[in-house]
Scaffold this active site. Sequence first.
Site, PDB file in Angstrom:
ATOM      1  N   GLU A  43      58.817  55.686  33.988  1.00  0.00           N
ATOM      2  CA  GLU A  43      59.473  56.928  34.433  1.00  0.00           C
ATOM      3  C   GLU A  43      60.631  56.609  35.363  1.00  0.00           C
ATOM      4  OE1 GLU A  43      55.908  58.835  35.800  1.00  0.00           O
ATOM      5  OE2 GLU A  43      55.232  59.048  33.737  1.00  0.00           O
ATOM      6  N   LYS A  82      51.770  59.539  40.623  1.00  0.00           N
ATOM      7  CA  LYS A  82      53.130  60.025  40.339  1.00  0.00           C
ATOM      8  C   LYS A  82      53.538  61.006  41.457  1.00  0.00           C
ATOM      9  CE  LYS A  82      51.984  59.584  35.492  1.00  0.00           C
ATOM     10  NZ  LYS A  82      52.627  59.320  34.234  1.00  0.00           N
ATOM     11  N   ASN A 129      47.710  56.012  39.510  1.00  0.00           N
ATOM     12  CA  ASN A 129      49.122  56.290  39.823  1.00  0.00           C
ATOM     13  C   ASN A 129      49.268  57.801  39.884  1.00  0.00           C
ATOM     14  OD1 ASN A 129      51.880  56.393  40.088  1.00  0.00           O
ATOM     15  ND2 ASN A 129      52.271  56.110  37.897  1.00  0.00           N
TER      16      ASN A 129
END
Length: 255
Positions: free
Chosen positions: A101, A15, A13
């Site tokens: 998140e 992000k 990931n």
Amino acid sequence: MPEHGRRPYISGNWKMAKTLSQARTHIEALLPLLPAGGGIEVGVCVPFTALEAVVSAAAGSDLRVCAQNMHQQDEGAYTGEVSAPMLVELGVTGVVLGHSERRLHFCETDRGLQEKVPAALAAGLQPILCVGETDEEREQGDMERRLRSQVQEALEKVPLERLAEVVIAYEPVWAIGTGKSATPEQAQEAISFVRALVGDRSRPAAEAVRVLYGGSVKAENAAELLGQPDVDGALVGGASLDPDGFAKIVAAAAP
Ligand code: PEP
């Protein structure tokens, strides 16, 4: 393939990291480091802006290219959002949903996920549904209650026959990006609980569904975490940004 028949899955990931050119360079460095043979499923969850470039750089390989979010509607007046059909047309095959998140900074809710998870499946995207407790919830003995509500609510509208296609990532919030991973025993305990929650709807789906661990996984701790009987793989944040480190985690998933 392990005895239970669940194919290990390691997904990075990224992000909000990597521009389009950085993403392309990363994939070119990563692909030769990945094991051939398809025994381990490997994916990368990429910012929207780099998806097309990564799909093209990964063409001809088994690397799965995933987005990090999507809207539940196919189209409409939702400025700034991206829908599942838009992702599918790019060649994207999966999507992370409910990352902590997004829950923390962007008001993602279990109710919203209840629409997003079936919408992803209906469009042909493999959802990676993230669940996990905060440190406060764990300290107060609320981990199971939190996981129960997250899993039950998000999966409620998934048709029984498609339940096993959802990938679930158990990601304790206190372990994400903190360098403080769950212990292998903590990961096993929570993940077997998540599997049992799926079993409340369907025993066969619980046996088949893949549940990953996420939270400060790195090359040094991957083998121990992935060695737990119910841990079917990992969702890797920070350590997925370096091709060598990520490839070592993939290698640690070999059955
Ligand atoms: C994540 O982004 O899902 C994650 C687990 O991050 P990290 O590996 O950096 O803790």
